[in-house]
Write a protein that holds these residues in place. Structure first.
Motif, short mmCIF file in Angstrom:
data_model
loop_
_atom_site.label_atom_id
_atom_site.label_comp_id
_atom_site.label_asym_id
_atom_site.label_seq_id
_atom_site.Cartn_x
_atom_site.Cartn_y
_atom_site.Cartn_z
N GLY A 20 -1.42 0.98 -0.30
CA GLY A 20 -1.63 2.41 -0.47
C GLY A 20 -3.09 2.78 -0.44
O GLY A 20 -3.48 3.76 0.19
N LEU A 21 -3.91 2.00 -1.11
CA LEU A 21 -5.34 2.28 -1.11
C LEU A 21 -5.92 2.18 0.29
O LEU A 21 -6.71 3.01 0.72
N LEU A 22 -5.49 1.15 1.02
CA LEU A 22 -6.05 0.97 2.35
C LEU A 22 -5.60 2.06 3.30
O LEU A 22 -6.38 2.55 4.10
N ARG A 23 -4.33 2.48 3.20
CA ARG A 23 -3.87 3.57 4.05
C ARG A 23 -4.65 4.84 3.76
O ARG A 23 -5.05 5.57 4.65
N THR A 24 -4.85 5.13 2.45
CA THR A 24 -5.60 6.32 2.08
C THR A 24 -7.02 6.24 2.61
O THR A 24 -7.57 7.20 3.12
N LYS A 302 -5.41 -4.07 13.89
CA LYS A 302 -5.53 -3.22 12.70
C LYS A 302 -4.36 -3.46 11.75
O LYS A 302 -4.54 -3.55 10.52
N ASP A 303 -3.15 -3.60 12.29
CA ASP A 303 -1.98 -3.89 11.46
C ASP A 303 -2.16 -5.21 10.71
O ASP A 303 -1.83 -5.32 9.53
N VAL A 304 -2.67 -6.22 11.41
CA VAL A 304 -2.88 -7.53 10.81
C VAL A 304 -3.90 -7.43 9.68
O VAL A 304 -3.68 -7.91 8.56
N LEU A 305 -5.03 -6.82 9.95
CA LEU A 305 -6.12 -6.79 8.98
C LEU A 305 -5.77 -5.96 7.74
O LEU A 305 -6.18 -6.30 6.63
N PHE A 306 -4.99 -4.88 7.93
CA PHE A 306 -4.61 -4.05 6.79
C PHE A 306 -3.25 -4.43 6.22
O PHE A 306 -2.82 -3.85 5.22
N CYS A 307 -2.57 -5.40 6.85
CA CYS A 307 -1.20 -5.75 6.42
C CYS A 307 -0.37 -4.48 6.29
O CYS A 307 0.30 -4.24 5.28
N ASP A 308 -0.41 -3.69 7.33
CA ASP A 308 0.23 -2.38 7.31
C ASP A 308 0.74 -2.07 8.71
O ASP A 308 0.73 -2.93 9.59
N GLY A 309 1.16 -0.84 8.93
CA GLY A 309 1.67 -0.48 10.24
C GLY A 309 2.93 -1.28 10.54
O GLY A 309 3.91 -1.22 9.81
N ALA A 310 2.91 -2.06 11.60
CA ALA A 310 4.05 -2.90 11.96
C ALA A 310 4.33 -3.96 10.91
O ALA A 310 5.44 -4.51 10.86
N LEU A 311 3.35 -4.26 10.06
CA LEU A 311 3.51 -5.28 9.02
C LEU A 311 3.63 -4.67 7.63
O LEU A 311 3.43 -5.35 6.62
#
Length: 402
Positions: A20-24, A302-311
């Motif tokens: 959540g912090l990283l997405r924000t 970007k997904d890999v580094l933030f562990c977000d998006g597709a991940l």
């Protein structure tokens, strides 16, 4: 950072969710934690701003680079109902727009009273920031459901806190239990260690002698990562480096392609508390069967580094745990070499030229080999995270810069 057994990034859930912090931060360049970990009145600010008896926190300045008068502490976060800050007297007070002074920023700084300064942590979930040489500028903003804080974003050159050397530790304290970690997920600047005294004595985050300088040198020495080093102030995490134009948004693309190719022709098995999931790639999708059917689109760097998006990892007990293990394996570049995940031998992590050199440098710097170099670094227990259900005291130490 709750529900999935692998560490602080889930355990300290809603208020300071790593994801959540990283997405924000990606969206707004500020981190404004959400409310949600504490749902009952026990965590709320009491009338007059008084907090219940809290946990003793000792802040120790062993930096060797800044005297006590040049170090400032900020304890900010939320109590489950609103965003709060802690006063030098240990009072938990709600953030208010009127806290902004004539310069447009709050002044929640707590000055050190000596080499060791004892404070009190009330029940809350938040961050302990330290700044060196100057104060930080936290701005109270309208969060839509009350006042919130715009947090420092040291990876954004236009942020008012960009010139200030600063860092933080994260924690949740509730019902006598403390869950805490040092973090390098956003950036690394001030070497910090955490000690917990309770049912046992624990320490994490301590750097080896001279390791701060070695981290800067090591990251600067890898061409793809070199621009992430900001003078002697900080090293920016590569995910934020993408947004700042300092890191290649396609850096991991060759490795992602290699993973996709490898598992188009063989199984990838990921074991979680829910059981073992078996996956195969078909087109742009990695689909798993097992305790549940879960699938992931082909991620970007970007997904890999933030562990977000597709991940992205929902707190659902199935997709979330698989995503966490998958994200860790991508960042540690162990997916191609090991079809059984998670891998637990750190000697197999970060091998080859195309790897996460930032996280590699952080882990090599710490005495216990643990660091929070990316959001799912807690997978298999490699994060600088400790907890105690009967905490008696917490110590946060600024360790030597040299």
């Amino acid at each position: 950072m709750a529900g999935i057994p692998q560490g602080a990034a889930r355990r300290m859930s809603s208020p300071l969710s790593r994801r959540g912090l990283l997405r924000t931060a990606v969206a707004t360049a500020v981190a404004v934690p959400a409310v949600g970990l504490f749902t009952g009145p026990a965590g709320a600010v009491r009338p007059g701003g008084k907090a219940a008896a809290g946990l003793p926190l000792t802040v120790v300045n062993n930096s060797g680079a800044y005297d006590n008068a040049s170090v400032y502490v900020y304890i900010v976060g939320n109590d489950g109902t609103r965003q709060c800050y802690v006063t030098p007297e240990g009072e938990l007070k709600p953030v208010q727009l009127s806290d902004n002074g004539p310069d447009g920023y709050t002044d929640y700084a707590i000055s050190l009273t000596g080499t060791e300064t004892t404070l009190t942590l009330p029940e809350m979930s938040g961050r302990i920031y330290v700044s060196c040489g100057d104060k930080l500028k936290f701005k109270a903003v309208d969060g839509g459901q009350g006042a919130a804080l715009a947090y420092p974003a040291g990876w954004v050159s236009s942020d008012p806190n960009y010139p200030v050397v600063h860092d933080c530790a994260e924690f949740t304290y509730k019902g006598g239990a403390m869950y805490c970690n040092t973090t390098m997920v956003d950036m690394f600047s001030v070497p910090l260690s955490i000690a917990l005294k309770g049912s046992k004595d624990q320490t994490t985050g301590t750097l080896k002698a001279g390791a701060r300088a070695r981290v800067f040198e090591q990251v600067r020495g890898v061409e793809a990562f070199s621009r992430l080093v900001v003078d002697d102030k900080r090293v920016i995490a590569p995910g934020h480096g993408i947004g700042a134009g300092l890191f290649d948004e396609n850096y991991f693309a060759p490795y992602i392609d290699e993973v996709w190719s490898a598992y188009a022709g063989k199984d990838l098995r990921i074991t979680t508390n829910a059981g073992t999931f078996t996956g195969r790639v078909s087109g742009d999708t990695l689909a798993f069967t097992g305790p549940a059917q879960v699938s992931f689109a082909k991620p970007t760097t970007k997904d890999v580094l933030f562990c977000d998006g597709a991940l992205a990892a929902p707190n659902d007990g199935t997709t979330g745990p698989v995503a966490a293990v998958l994200g860790a394996a991508f960042n540690r570049t162990t997916l191609v070499s090991a079809a059984e995940q998670p891998t637990t031998d750190p000697a197999s992590f970060y091998q080859g030229d195309l790897t996460h050199h930032y996280a590699k440098a952080m882990h090599e710097a710490t005495e216990d080999g643990k660091a929070y170099g990316f959001a799912f670094d807690d997978v298999a227990g490699f994060a600088s995270y400790i907890e105690d259900g009967a905490a008696q005291r917490m110590t946060l130490t600024l360790t030597p810069f040299g």
